[in-house]
Scaffold this motif. Sequence first.
Motif, PDB file in Angstrom:
ATOM      1  N   LYS A 111       0.853  -1.201   0.000  1.00 55.20           N
ATOM      2  CA  LYS A 111       0.000   0.000   0.000  1.00 55.20           C
ATOM      3  C   LYS A 111       0.888   1.251   0.000  1.00 55.20           C
ATOM      4  N   SER A 112       1.183   1.746  -1.171  1.00 54.42           N
ATOM      5  CA  SER A 112       1.962   2.989  -1.328  1.00 54.42           C
ATOM      6  C   SER A 112       1.015   4.090  -1.819  1.00 54.42           C
ATOM      7  N   ARG A 113       1.600   5.246  -2.172  1.00 57.01           N
ATOM      8  CA  ARG A 113       0.775   6.331  -2.692  1.00 57.01           C
ATOM      9  C   ARG A 113       0.065   5.935  -3.984  1.00 57.01           C
ATOM     10  N   ASP A 114       0.731   5.084  -4.818  1.00 50.68           N
ATOM     11  CA  ASP A 114       0.149   4.659  -6.100  1.00 50.68           C
ATOM     12  C   ASP A 114      -0.619   3.337  -5.993  1.00 50.68           C
ATOM     13  N   TYR A 115      -0.927   2.934  -4.772  1.00 44.84           N
ATOM     14  CA  TYR A 115      -1.560   1.617  -4.550  1.00 44.84           C
ATOM     15  C   TYR A 115      -2.814   1.445  -5.384  1.00 44.84           C
ATOM     16  N   TYR A 116      -3.688   2.455  -5.389  1.00 45.26           N
ATOM     17  CA  TYR A 116      -4.970   2.306  -6.085  1.00 45.26           C
ATOM     18  C   TYR A 116      -4.803   2.330  -7.605  1.00 45.26           C
ATOM     19  N   ASN A 117      -3.731   2.999  -8.075  1.00 48.06           N
ATOM     20  CA  ASN A 117      -3.463   2.991  -9.517  1.00 48.06           C
ATOM     21  C   ASN A 117      -2.768   1.689  -9.944  1.00 48.06           C
ATOM     22  N   VAL A 118      -1.948   1.144  -9.047  1.00 45.72           N
ATOM     23  CA  VAL A 118      -1.181  -0.073  -9.382  1.00 45.72           C
ATOM     24  C   VAL A 118      -2.050  -1.315  -9.262  1.00 45.72           C
ATOM     25  N   LEU A 119      -3.022  -1.253  -8.335  1.00 40.57           N
ATOM     26  CA  LEU A 119      -3.795  -2.462  -8.010  1.00 40.57           C
ATOM     27  C   LEU A 119      -4.443  -3.118  -9.240  1.00 40.57           C
ATOM     28  N   PRO A 120      -5.085  -2.365 -10.169  1.00 36.66           N
ATOM     29  CA  PRO A 120      -5.674  -3.044 -11.342  1.00 36.66           C
ATOM     30  C   PRO A 120      -4.637  -3.787 -12.188  1.00 36.66           C
ATOM     31  N   ASN A 121      -3.465  -3.182 -12.341  1.00 35.65           N
ATOM     32  CA  ASN A 121      -2.415  -3.847 -13.127  1.00 35.65           C
ATOM     33  C   ASN A 121      -1.922  -5.120 -12.432  1.00 35.65           C
ATOM     34  N   VAL A 122      -1.829  -5.043 -11.080  1.00 37.52           N
ATOM     35  CA  VAL A 122      -1.405  -6.247 -10.333  1.00 37.52           C
ATOM     36  C   VAL A 122      -2.420  -7.364 -10.531  1.00 37.52           C
ATOM     37  N   VAL A 123      -3.701  -7.024 -10.435  1.00 36.35           N
ATOM     38  CA  VAL A 123      -4.746  -8.039 -10.605  1.00 36.35           C
ATOM     39  C   VAL A 123      -4.690  -8.641 -12.006  1.00 36.35           C
ATOM     40  N   THR A 124      -4.527  -7.758 -13.027  1.00 36.83           N
ATOM     41  CA  THR A 124      -4.440  -8.249 -14.410  1.00 36.83           C
ATOM     42  C   THR A 124      -3.256  -9.200 -14.579  1.00 36.83           C
ATOM     43  N   ARG A 125      -2.085  -8.764 -14.047  1.00 34.39           N
ATOM     44  CA  ARG A 125      -0.886  -9.595 -14.173  1.00 34.39           C
ATOM     45  C   ARG A 125      -1.064 -10.942 -13.471  1.00 34.39           C
ATOM     46  N   VAL A 126      -1.635 -10.890 -12.244  1.00 35.38           N
ATOM     47  CA  VAL A 126      -1.818 -12.139 -11.476  1.00 35.38           C
ATOM     48  C   VAL A 126      -2.784 -13.086 -12.183  1.00 35.38           C
ATOM     49  N   LEU A 127      -3.910 -12.526 -12.697  1.00 40.43           N
ATOM     50  CA  LEU A 127      -4.879 -13.384 -13.379  1.00 40.43           C
ATOM     51  C   LEU A 127      -4.275 -14.048 -14.624  1.00 40.43           C
ATOM     52  N   GLU A 128      -3.491 -13.283 -15.381  1.00 40.73           N
ATOM     53  CA  GLU A 128      -2.857 -13.851 -16.579  1.00 40.73           C
ATOM     54  C   GLU A 128      -1.848 -14.926 -16.206  1.00 40.73           C
ATOM     55  N   LYS A 129      -1.033 -14.594 -15.187  1.00 37.50           N
ATOM     56  CA  LYS A 129      -0.035 -15.567 -14.747  1.00 37.50           C
ATOM     57  C   LYS A 129      -0.708 -16.826 -14.204  1.00 37.50           C
ATOM     58  N   PHE A 130      -1.795 -16.604 -13.433  1.00 35.08           N
ATOM     59  CA  PHE A 130      -2.507 -17.752 -12.870  1.00 35.08           C
ATOM     60  C   PHE A 130      -3.150 -18.599 -13.981  1.00 35.08           C
ATOM     61  N   ARG A 131      -3.683 -17.902 -15.024  1.00 36.45           N
ATOM     62  CA  ARG A 131      -4.266 -18.631 -16.154  1.00 36.45           C
ATOM     63  C   ARG A 131      -3.217 -19.516 -16.825  1.00 36.45           C
ATOM     64  N   ILE A 132      -2.023 -18.955 -17.029  1.00 34.89           N
ATOM     65  CA  ILE A 132      -0.954 -19.720 -17.681  1.00 34.89           C
ATOM     66  C   ILE A 132      -0.553 -20.920 -16.826  1.00 34.89           C
ATOM     67  N   ILE A 133      -0.413 -20.647 -15.515  1.00 34.32           N
ATOM     68  CA  ILE A 133      -0.019 -21.736 -14.614  1.00 34.32           C
ATOM     69  C   ILE A 133      -1.112 -22.805 -14.547  1.00 34.32           C
ATOM     70  N   SER A 134      -2.369 -22.376 -14.533  1.00 32.24           N
ATOM     71  CA  SER A 134      -3.478 -23.335 -14.470  1.00 32.24           C
ATOM     72  C   SER A 134      -3.521 -24.201 -15.717  1.00 32.24           C
ATOM     73  N   GLU A 135      -3.342 -23.563 -16.889  1.00 28.87           N
ATOM     74  CA  GLU A 135      -3.334 -24.333 -18.132  1.00 28.87           C
ATOM     75  C   GLU A 135      -2.171 -25.312 -18.163  1.00 28.87           C
ATOM     76  N   LYS A 136      -1.036 -24.848 -17.637  1.00 31.06           N
ATOM     77  CA  LYS A 136       0.122 -25.731 -17.581  1.00 31.06           C
ATOM     78  C   LYS A 136      -0.160 -26.934 -16.685  1.00 31.06           C
ATOM     79  N   LYS A 137      -0.784 -26.654 -15.541  1.00 29.98           N
ATOM     80  CA  LYS A 137      -1.117 -27.754 -14.641  1.00 29.98           C
ATOM     81  C   LYS A 137      -2.106 -28.718 -15.295  1.00 29.98           C
ATOM     82  N   LYS A 138      -3.090 -28.154 -16.027  1.00 30.43           N
ATOM     83  CA  LYS A 138      -4.042 -29.019 -16.717  1.00 30.43           C
ATOM     84  C   LYS A 138      -3.343 -29.883 -17.757  1.00 30.43           C
ATOM     85  N   MET A 139      -2.415 -29.259 -18.486  1.00 34.84           N
ATOM     86  CA  MET A 139      -1.667 -30.010 -19.486  1.00 34.84           C
ATOM     87  C   MET A 139      -0.814 -31.096 -18.827  1.00 34.84           C
ATOM     88  N   GLU A 140      -0.185 -30.728 -17.715  1.00 35.97           N
ATOM     89  CA  GLU A 140       0.615 -31.723 -17.011  1.00 35.97           C
ATOM     90  C   GLU A 140      -0.257 -32.864 -16.495  1.00 35.97           C
TER      91      GLU A 140
END
Length: 669
Positions: A99-128
């Motif tokens: 939680k920094s001064r830019d927390y509210y501006n950064v938060l959407p990008n963090v969520v987007t990055r996490v969801l994409e990364k999680f999607r990739i990891i989930s697909e990888k796990k499904k493939m495995e």
Amino acid sequence: MVEDNPDHACLAKYALESSKKSSVTIVPTSQQCFKAVEQNQYDIILLDYHLPNENGLTTLKKLVNEKYTESPIVFVTGNGHTEIAVEAMKAGAFDYVIKSRDYYNVLPNVVTRVLEKFRIISEKKKMEAEIHLRNKELHVLNSVSVALNESLVLDEIIDTALFKILTELPVDAVAVLLREDGTERLMVQSVKGEFETIFQKDIVLNPAWKRLEQFVMIEQKIVVNWLIENSESPFAHDFLNGHLNSFISVPLVYKSEMLGTFLAASKSEDFFSERRVDLLSAIVNQMSIAVKNSQLYLDTNQYKNDLENLFNSSLDFIVTLSVDGVIQYKNERFDKVFGADKKVAGKKIVEFVAAKHKDKVKEKISVDGKDDTMYEIELMDAKGHTIPCLISQSTLNNRDEFLLIIKDVSQISQLQKQLIQAEKLSALGQMIAGAAHELNNPLAGILGYGQLILEEDLPQQTLSDVQVILKETDRCKTIVQNLLSFARKQNSVTEMIDINKMLTDIFELQRYDFEIRFVELVIDLEPTLPKIFGNCDQLQQVFLHLIRNAKDALKISSKHGKKLTVTTEKLQSSILVKIDDNGCGISPENKDKIFDPFFTTKEIGEGTGLGLSLCFGIVHGHEGQLSLEKSDENGSLFVVELPAFKAKKDKKFKVNNTKSLAARSQVSC
């Protein structure tokens, strides 16, 4: 979002919903967090460190360890709490945000990055997971395939394959039912697991299962899950009694031929998913091929055994040869006669051919000599004896090999010789009988007129001359009577004869004569020799003549250790008498003449040449055989075969009324 500060929660929700166009749920405490994730599936969880009652790190560990959710968790912490963020990552957080001064501006990008990364990891796990599952399926398929190909014996491959399926897949019961030959009925071939309490191996399905038999014979794949909802089906009740709740039937089909069916069942409901059905279908396809191969193997093996039995039961020798004359196949009779302790396979056929016929055989089996043909040769058996043979040779279809069917014609040759000899004796007898009758008339006249002349008053010299004429005429009459005796065939009285006693008595009479010539006598008589039916005097004449011939051969022999052996043997329906000497033998050019009338090798005045001819006729009249088995520089072996009394007890023999040469010896029967 788990956030107890209303202001922070409101700003974060606004930032996310305005940029991501998503729905955000806010809960202030860990207890509400647990309840929310149990009721709903969230794409991402934002977890703040500062919470009432317990901190966010403790909540994170509970969410992860107790598997409340599989969604990614982003840990939220304030400035200066980097160590806490690292500890959260170790505890299972997917990512963290400060939680920094830019927390509210950064938060959407963090969520987007996490969801994409999680999607990739989930697909990888499904493939495995998919790869792992496919590897497991391939392992099962390969394991069963190996079991199906380890043997061609039907019981072995089915039992092993079912055991593999039962252990590699989580099924509870498996079975294979095969169609009975020529019928629509199913036979239980093999069962494993829970089916062992339901089926009985090697019997036709019992009447209670006839409905199942009709059901699975429709030649279609059948999957039945949730049997409890189908308990009125024809077979569900029987399955449920075995605590089996799902069932599959896959037909074993090979090129449209229905071989049987494969059954599997599980205690689990809705067990047979599409993936498992596909796997079992692939296994059953391989099983169908293995079952058909096994059946073909059995048929082929049976056909092979039938052919081998056919060839090995043949009295003829059967061999196949390559174009260079090497033996490829031979039946047991060939092995027995020509093999002995030697290996026959791989040898050339000419190695068993008499020397004088080798070139002939080489020509017949040459590359240019492939025409079907028949020819006669002599083969050498394992003991070095020659066997006259008739060979029928042909080429095998579509193969550069020859088939030789070799018939032993030694007995046929012997029978032909005996037939020729009998014909000779018959023709000679007719000729002698005719000549003797013609001679009797003038001899009777000479004797009659001679007797009248003796009554006249003649000078002494004339009377002496007439007496000489009468004496010589009487001698001629005796000769004619002997000739008629040879030619005449009349019925004579027959009786049961003990051949052993007859031979013993003959030897007692001849023993002194042999002893003064230093000849060793060996008598080997079978104690259980059956009696025969025949004429005692005539058979005495035969054996006495053969023994005297042996004595004469030993007399002119220059060998030391002279020996005469007489042996009797019992056959199934006849007896054998063997008279074996180690005298001078009979020359090869005379072997075929010894039974001819008037043929003799003795000096003039020592033999008439009628002896062996008479013996041959006597033995033939007793429905027996007289033969010369061997004769060379090591001596001669004569064999007399006569029918035993058991085989001929109701038979009355017709034997020659030949004057007995042994009558003067007074040998008793």
